[in-house]
Design an enzyme around this catalytic site. Structure first.
Site, PDB file in Angstrom:
ATOM      1  CG  HIS A  53      24.206  22.787  -4.670  1.00 26.55           C
ATOM      2  ND1 HIS A  53      24.140  21.429  -4.441  1.00 26.55           N
ATOM      3  CD2 HIS A  53      23.032  23.283  -4.232  1.00 26.55           C
ATOM      4  CE1 HIS A  53      22.972  21.133  -3.900  1.00 26.55           C
ATOM      5  NE2 HIS A  53      22.273  22.229  -3.764  1.00 26.55           N
ATOM      6  CB  SER A  98      20.772  21.595  -0.922  1.00 29.59           C
ATOM      7  OG  SER A  98      20.184  21.270  -2.134  1.00 29.59           O
ATOM      8  CG  ASP A 105      26.665  19.119  -4.401  1.00 26.87           C
ATOM      9  OD1 ASP A 105      27.230  20.094  -3.880  1.00 26.87           O
ATOM     10  OD2 ASP A 105      25.604  19.208  -5.043  1.00 26.87           O
TER      11      ASP A 105
END
Ligand code: ARG
Length: 712
Positions: free
Chosen positions: A86, A647, A222
């Site tokens: 992402h 992230s 991810d």
């Protein structure tokens, strides 16, 4: 009985001591003093100097901030960089087309020359930091107004930046902490030739979509991979075919032995924002006014985008990245509303404020702190409706490509129109790029609908706060207005924009209906009465004093500063949540491919999977990456303290080796940015074994894995 109780509570303390999630986003330069002994007890085998050093290469040299909003880590001597899917999403979407759909199908560069350069993508290395609190605070006095104070501080900041940037080699950033009570500077070096090396297909990298986003048990691959390029001497350079893979000072080793409950785990990265000192009034405002508008405005934009995205791969690519960004915080903010209400966080804070107020009104404190709570609450009282109103407008601007054209885009067109002819020639190529990039993410029929829907929502819901005059003027036939404005505007047609570059004029931009609307929205957002300006200044002073007072009075135990996109370390353990019926795993601290395949729904937008992956699962074709017990691990939990911006951060074992990649938090703990709850808060990570299996076995890109130092 008493003894029993005492024993029991001692026992509880012991248990809590053992099981508590580990709060704290620590400064690297303070680890030695504040955390190192504790970390060693928990399983760290590195010295503080091996984590952060200004003289020698240390762990921090392998961690970068990725394109301003995420974290990434270097995992080979040739500048290979790992981050979340992402985080790479926007670049991957940009490098995809309906014909070469890397977002949909995945991509692995067969060799370095096939790596793909997105238009703009940079990574930022952290060189060093230092405390400049004394120096900066020596320039201010308690009698200064907020703006005098800001001016004095900014003057000093400019000097500090100049003293440390080594003639432009480094970017220096001075930041305030503890609400303006402490200051530190950070020295960075940016590299802007960063290329896509590989990504799994979206069905794997974003498996579970928005349904699973922010949720555990999770099964998302991810991750995506990039490479940093430098000039021949290892310095940052603009993109060139002569650039070479960066010879990194430090890269992480990758450990594929697997993890288990209570294993030490630490995360280094760039958490974006927490508000752990936020007063109860601010929490109330968010829960009742700001966030509900945010959620509703997001959903309004998302629904229109989705309607078009499902029509074709090409339209999906136009909106995929924007949609993902809006949807991510749409769900997050709803989660925050739910968690903050459920745990009555505002009430907890209000109790603390009562204690503070008692302390503040003692004779010896009253002069300095007596008005603090009153000022803070006055400000929130005055801005509740405004916060709701503003969030509707902000979501209009975020979901509509045209809502904010008066800001960057419009200003650049005006500067172009007013430039000397020779300067224009210089600017033209850049503006052409801007126009192309803008239109890569805007589709006119969808944009008309988004704007109509947002204007309607705003005029219905943003009252009783005074609405923007520029919007009130429209009346209530938004369809007609948007149709006419889109016909007249130059912003709504790529051809008209290109013609504008041939015969530019400032007047054409300034009288453009879409520019006028956007400018009206922005100035309405910035309009403040004198009364509000005064309340805001008093609030700033008082919030700073509240934090200072809570620290001197020892009424608040928080020892680390709020996140603000500076590098932090959080340490803790691999840690299960109470058993969850939805999880197939034996201990609720990990998930497996078994669970992944159970969620699979053929052809679904969120839960589809590649046929090849299903087959490999059936054949237990897990290569060297299966757990000793035979299953293929997918995601796991740690009790680290992270937030958005972390992230892509590396999860490291006690030796500083890579065991996973942090990518999310759990929805039950969404109050965490305001209050850390050790029973609830977890970090959701991709197991590095799943990452490597996807690269080597599923995608056949063994040459990438061969670049890494693997510990097995
Ligand atoms: N919640 C994740 C974060 O904020 C982003 C996950 C993106 N996935 C998605 N389905 N939108 O870091």
């Amino acid at each position: 009985m008493y003894k029993m109780k005492l024993l029991l509570s001692l026992f509880c303390l012991f248990i809590i001591g053992l099981t508590k999630a580990d709060e704290g986003m620590w400064f690297l330069m303070h680890i030695d003093r504040l955390n190192h002994r504790d970390m060693q007890k928990m399983g760290l085998q590195l010295t503080a100097e091996e984590i952060y050093s200004i003289n020698n290469h240390s762990l921090k040299d392998a961690i970068v901030q990725f394109n301003g909003g995420c974290t990434a880590e270097i995992i080979s001597k040739d500048g290979l960089v790992l981050t979340n899917h992402h985080c790479g999403y926007d670049a991957i979407a940009e490098l995809s087309s309906a014909e070469k759909n890397h977002l949909k199908n995945g991509f692995w560069a067969p060799s370095k020359k096939d790596e793909l350069k997105p238009k703009s993508l940079y990574v930022r290395f952290f060189v060093r930091m230092d405390d400049v609190t004394q120096r900066i605070l020596s320039k201010v006095t308690p009698t200064m107004t907020e703006s005098e104070r800001e001016k004095a501080i900014n003057q000093e900041i400019a000097l500090i930046e100049k003293e440390n940037n080594e003639g432009g080699k480094y970017t220096v950033s001075v930041r305030s902490f503890f609400q303006g009570n402490e200051f530190y500077f950070f020295v960075y070096q940016d590299y802007k030739d960063v290329r896509l090396v590989g990504t799994p297909p979206e069905s794997v990298g974003k498996f579970g979509g928005d349904t699973d986003n922010w949720e555990w048990p999770r099964h998302t691959g991810d991750f995506s991979m990039f490479r940093i390029y430098s000039d021949a001497n290892g310095n940052p350079a603009d993109y060139s075919t002569n650039n070479v893979p960066l010879k990194a000072k430090k890269h992480l080793k990758v450990n594929i032995k697997g993890v288990k409950e209570n294993d030490f785990a630490m995360i280094l990265g760039y958490p974006g924002r927490t508000n752990r000192w936020m007063p109860s009034g601010g929490i109330e405002q968010n829960v009742k006014y700001a966030y509900p508008a945010w959620v509703e405005g997001s959903k309004t934009g998302m629904d229109v985008m989705k309607k078009y995205m499902v029509q074709s791969d090409a339209l999906n690519l136009v909106y995929a990245s924007k949609y993902a960004g809006v949807a991510n915080y749409w769900k997050n903010r709803q989660g925050m509303i739910d968690a903050l209400s459920k745990f009555q966080t505002a009430k907890t804070k209000a109790l603390q404020e009562e204690k503070f107020n008692k302390w503040a009104n003692k004779a010896e404190n009253k002069d300095k702190y007596g008005q603090v709570m009153t000022n803070i609450n006055t400000y929130y009282g005055m801005t509740n409706e405004k916060s709701k109103h503003d969030n509707y407008l902000i979501m209009l601007m975020r979901s509509s490509a045209f809502g904010s054209v008066s800001r960057g885009f419009g200003k650049q067109l005006i500067a172009y129109a007013n430039a000397e002819p020779s300067k224009r020639v210089e600017l033209k190529a850049g503006l052409m790029d801007l126009i192309n990039e803008f239109y890569a993410e805007a589709y006119i029929p969808a944009e008309k609908e988004i704007l109509i829907a947002q204007l309607k929502l705003y005029t219905e819901k943003a009252k009783p706060y005074a609405l923007a005059p520029e919007i009130l003027k429209i009346g209530n036939n938004f369809e007609q207005y948007v149709e006419a404005a889109f016909n007249l505007s130059i912003f709504t047609s790529k051809d008209k924009l290109i013609s504008f570059l041939e015969v530019p004029s400032e007047g054409l931009v300034k009288n453009d209906p879409i520019y006028v609307l956007s400018d009206g929205i922005l100035s309405h957002l910035n309009t403040k009465s004198d009364e509000l300006k005064k309340a805001q200044d008093d609030y700033s002073t008082s919030f700073r004093l509240l934090v200072e007072g809570l620290r001197v009075s020892k009424l608040a135990p928080i020892q680390y500063p709020d996140a603000n996109s500076t590098m932090r370390l959080t340490y803790g353990k691999v840690k299960a949540l109470p058993l969850d019926k939805r999880n197939d795993a034996k201990i609720n601290n990990y998930t497996t491919m078994e669970g992944l395949v159970k969620k699979y729904k053929a052809g679904d937008k969120e839960f589809d999977l590649p046929v090849k992956l299903l087959e490999m699962f059936k054949n237990k074709d897990f290569g060297r990456y299966a757990d000793a017990k035979g299953y293929m691990p997918v995601n796991f939990l740690t009790d680290n303290d992270i937030t958005g911006g972390n992230s892509g951060s590396p999860v490291l074992n006690g030796k500083g080796e890579l065991i996973g990649l942090a990518f999310d938090g759990n929805i039950e703990a969404m109050a965490g940015d305001v209050i850390f709850d050790s029973n609830l808060q977890r970090t959701i990570n991709v197991d590095i074994r799943y990452v490597l299996w996807l690269i080597e076995n599923f995608s056949g890109a063994k040459h990438i894995v061969d670049e890494m130092d693997i510990i097995q």
